[in-house]
Design an enzyme around this catalytic site. Structure first.
Site, PDB file in Angstrom:
ATOM      1  N   ARG A  89      20.729  66.573  18.802  1.00 54.24           N
ATOM      2  CA  ARG A  89      20.322  67.364  19.968  1.00 54.24           C
ATOM      3  C   ARG A  89      18.861  67.759  19.838  1.00 54.24           C
ATOM      4  O   ARG A  89      18.338  67.898  18.727  1.00 54.24           O
ATOM      5  CB  ARG A  89      21.197  68.616  20.102  1.00 54.24           C
ATOM      6  CG  ARG A  89      22.653  68.313  20.417  1.00 54.24           C
ATOM      7  CD  ARG A  89      23.413  69.589  20.711  1.00 54.24           C
ATOM      8  NE  ARG A  89      23.144  70.063  22.051  1.00 54.24           N
ATOM      9  CZ  ARG A  89      23.975  69.924  23.083  1.00 54.24           C
ATOM     10  NH1 ARG A  89      25.147  69.366  22.919  1.00 54.24           N
ATOM     11  NH2 ARG A  89      23.644  70.373  24.270  1.00 54.24           N
TER      12      ARG A  89
ATOM     13  N   GLU B 158      24.574  59.682  19.701  1.00 56.72           N
ATOM     14  CA  GLU B 158      24.603  60.311  21.021  1.00 56.72           C
ATOM     15  C   GLU B 158      23.263  60.993  21.227  1.00 56.72           C
ATOM     16  O   GLU B 158      22.769  61.662  20.302  1.00 56.72           O
ATOM     17  CB  GLU B 158      25.676  61.396  21.000  1.00 56.72           C
ATOM     18  CG  GLU B 158      26.710  61.269  22.061  1.00 56.72           C
ATOM     19  CD  GLU B 158      27.629  62.456  21.994  1.00 56.72           C
ATOM     20  OE1 GLU B 158      27.248  63.537  22.459  1.00 56.72           O
ATOM     21  OE2 GLU B 158      28.728  62.292  21.460  1.00 56.72           O
TER      22      GLU B 158
ATOM     23  N   HIS C 256      30.558  68.708  14.177  1.00 53.94           N
ATOM     24  CA  HIS C 256      31.016  70.053  13.828  1.00 53.94           C
ATOM     25  C   HIS C 256      31.062  70.323  12.333  1.00 53.94           C
ATOM     26  O   HIS C 256      31.155  71.477  11.921  1.00 53.94           O
ATOM     27  CB  HIS C 256      32.340  70.365  14.523  1.00 53.94           C
ATOM     28  CG  HIS C 256      32.140  70.486  16.002  1.00 53.94           C
ATOM     29  ND1 HIS C 256      31.194  71.335  16.544  1.00 53.94           N
ATOM     30  CD2 HIS C 256      32.692  69.825  17.035  1.00 53.94           C
ATOM     31  CE1 HIS C 256      31.203  71.202  17.855  1.00 53.94           C
ATOM     32  NE2 HIS C 256      32.100  70.288  18.181  1.00 53.94           N
TER      33      HIS C 256
ATOM     34  N   ASN D 298      33.409  61.799  15.650  1.00 56.64           N
ATOM     35  CA  ASN D 298      32.184  62.579  15.824  1.00 56.64           C
ATOM     36  C   ASN D 298      32.151  63.681  14.760  1.00 56.64           C
ATOM     37  O   ASN D 298      33.082  64.492  14.671  1.00 56.64           O
ATOM     38  CB  ASN D 298      32.174  63.179  17.243  1.00 56.64           C
ATOM     39  CG  ASN D 298      30.921  63.977  17.513  1.00 56.64           C
ATOM     40  OD1 ASN D 298      30.520  64.804  16.698  1.00 56.64           O
ATOM     41  ND2 ASN D 298      30.308  63.762  18.653  1.00 56.64           N
TER      42      ASN D 298
ATOM     43  N   ARG E  74      20.773  71.816  16.748  1.00 58.22           N
ATOM     44  CA  ARG E  74      21.698  72.908  16.406  1.00 58.22           C
ATOM     45  C   ARG E  74      22.733  72.495  15.364  1.00 58.22           C
ATOM     46  O   ARG E  74      23.334  73.336  14.721  1.00 58.22           O
ATOM     47  CB  ARG E  74      22.400  73.440  17.657  1.00 58.22           C
ATOM     48  CG  ARG E  74      23.411  72.495  18.229  1.00 58.22           C
ATOM     49  CD  ARG E  74      24.211  73.137  19.329  1.00 58.22           C
ATOM     50  NE  ARG E  74      23.412  73.350  20.521  1.00 58.22           N
ATOM     51  CZ  ARG E  74      23.943  73.487  21.734  1.00 58.22           C
ATOM     52  NH1 ARG E  74      25.249  73.470  21.879  1.00 58.22           N
ATOM     53  NH2 ARG E  74      23.190  73.660  22.786  1.00 58.22           N
TER      54      ARG E  74
ATOM     55  N   GLU F 296      30.770  55.118  28.488  1.00 58.16           N
ATOM     56  CA  GLU F 296      31.791  55.981  27.883  1.00 58.16           C
ATOM     57  C   GLU F 296      32.278  56.897  28.996  1.00 58.16           C
ATOM     58  O   GLU F 296      31.492  57.680  29.559  1.00 58.16           O
ATOM     59  CB  GLU F 296      31.214  56.813  26.719  1.00 58.16           C
ATOM     60  CG  GLU F 296      32.293  57.715  26.118  1.00 58.16           C
ATOM     61  CD  GLU F 296      31.820  58.562  24.943  1.00 58.16           C
ATOM     62  OE1 GLU F 296      30.911  58.132  24.201  1.00 58.16           O
ATOM     63  OE2 GLU F 296      32.363  59.677  24.787  1.00 58.16           O
TER      64      GLU F 296
ATOM     65  N   THR G 121      28.525  68.966  25.555  1.00 57.29           N
ATOM     66  CA  THR G 121      28.177  68.176  26.738  1.00 57.29           C
ATOM     67  C   THR G 121      29.170  68.512  27.854  1.00 57.29           C
ATOM     68  O   THR G 121      30.376  68.465  27.640  1.00 57.29           O
ATOM     69  CB  THR G 121      28.253  66.672  26.398  1.00 57.29           C
ATOM     70  OG1 THR G 121      27.596  66.461  25.145  1.00 57.29           O
ATOM     71  CG2 THR G 121      27.603  65.835  27.468  1.00 57.29           C
TER      72      THR G 121
ATOM     73  N   HIS H 256      25.436  63.493  17.323  1.00 52.18           N
ATOM     74  CA  HIS H 256      24.550  63.822  18.450  1.00 52.18           C
ATOM     75  C   HIS H 256      23.334  64.545  17.897  1.00 52.18           C
ATOM     76  O   HIS H 256      23.446  65.674  17.402  1.00 52.18           O
ATOM     77  CB  HIS H 256      25.322  64.709  19.434  1.00 52.18           C
ATOM     78  CG  HIS H 256      24.587  65.039  20.693  1.00 52.18           C
ATOM     79  ND1 HIS H 256      25.184  65.711  21.734  1.00 52.18           N
ATOM     80  CD2 HIS H 256      23.307  64.805  21.098  1.00 52.18           C
ATOM     81  CE1 HIS H 256      24.306  65.864  22.718  1.00 52.18           C
ATOM     82  NE2 HIS H 256      23.159  65.338  22.361  1.00 52.18           N
TER      83      HIS H 256
ATOM     84  N   HIS I  77      35.683  62.984  24.919  1.00 48.43           N
ATOM     85  CA  HIS I  77      35.443  64.399  25.186  1.00 48.43           C
ATOM     86  C   HIS I  77      36.759  65.134  25.409  1.00 48.43           C
ATOM     87  O   HIS I  77      37.494  64.834  26.348  1.00 48.43           O
ATOM     88  CB  HIS I  77      34.507  64.656  26.372  1.00 48.43           C
ATOM     89  CG  HIS I  77      33.752  65.946  26.180  1.00 48.43           C
ATOM     90  ND1 HIS I  77      34.309  67.167  26.469  1.00 48.43           N
ATOM     91  CD2 HIS I  77      32.549  66.198  25.645  1.00 48.43           C
ATOM     92  CE1 HIS I  77      33.443  68.109  26.143  1.00 48.43           C
ATOM     93  NE2 HIS I  77      32.369  67.554  25.633  1.00 48.43           N
TER      94      HIS I  77
END
Ligand code: PXP
Length: 238
Positions: A44, A69, A9, A6, A48, A150, A100, A42, A190
């Protein structure tokens, strides 16, 4: 077990300055070169970190597998149908959350999910539902005809004692066994890191893990290529 990285970040860091660097698309290319089996991002609703431009470029450039995602908000679903990721992982989304915070309530949102899943699948996108390790939620996911679940590993990752971690891991294992029995592909993610991932190598029912924060954090010190390669070795037991 496959490793999907992922890259949200990397975009978080870019957004901290509102400029162009570091580019999550470049990060995705490095992750693939280092042996990642797929890329996760993701999109969003508040944009963000990952933005629309990233998703379009990732779709064009990712050669392994792109897992988008996303929430079930109509505007996001419509973008997904145009972009056509290899997999859409549906997650709950709240604006105030840092990340999440838990799995989808599949039972409580059954009808809404049914329509969204139908729309995505009719655009040839496979669908995964992010769920807590709870039997009834896994069963509801299977009833909806999705290809994957998932399993949310956050409770396991945040456990404050060894005993609690063991209990949470057992729930994850039982959920994975049930998922496979119901014909679902089983992913997990996660809060997984370089240490707490190790017991997952013994859970043969889990096909794929999705890991972000731990890899991007380590990349600050050792470089992204090295951070991904190290995790690939751990996940694949090599
Ligand atoms: N899977 C899902 C559904 C997530 O929402 C996240 C966080 O974006 C992850 C996996 C990756 O979690 P982490 O960044 O803690 O590795």
């Amino acid at each position: 077990m496959r490793l999907c990285v992922n890259i949200d970040h990397v975009a978080t860091l870019r957004q901290a300055r509102g400029e162009l660097e570091p580019d999550p698309v470049t990060a995705a290319m490095i992750c693939e070169l280092a042996g990642a089996d797929g890329i996760v991002c993701h999109l969003r609703e508040d944009r963000r970190h990952i933005n629309d431009r990233d998703v379009h470029l990732l779709r064009e450039l990712v050669k392994t597998k792109l897992d988008l995602e996303m929430s079930i908000e109509p505007q996001i679903v419509s973008i997904a149908c145009k972009v056509r990721p290899d997999l859409s992982t549906l997650v709950p989304e709240r604006r105030q959350e840092l990340t999440t915070e838990g799995g989808l309530d599949v039972i409580g949102n059954f009808e809404r999910l049914k329509n969204v899943i139908r729309e995505l699948q009719s655009n040839k996108i496979e669908v995964s539902l992010f769920v807590d390790p709870v039997k009834e939620q896994i069963q509801a996911a299977a009833d909806l005809g999705v290809e994957f679940v998932e399993i949310h590993t956050g409770f396991y990752a945040n456990a404050v004692s060894e005993e609690e971690a063991k209990e949470e891991l057992e729930k994850i294992k039982e959920s994975a066994i049930l998922g496979r029995k119901l014909g679902l592909g089983v992913n997990a993610g996660h809060g997984l890191n370089y240490l707490n991932i190790i017991p997952f190598r013994e859970i043969k029912e889990i096909e794929e893990v999705s890991i972000g924060h731990a890899i991007i954090s380590r990349a600050v010190f050792v470089g992204l290529f090295n951070a991904v390669q190290e995790m690939v070795k751990i996940v694949k037991g090599i």
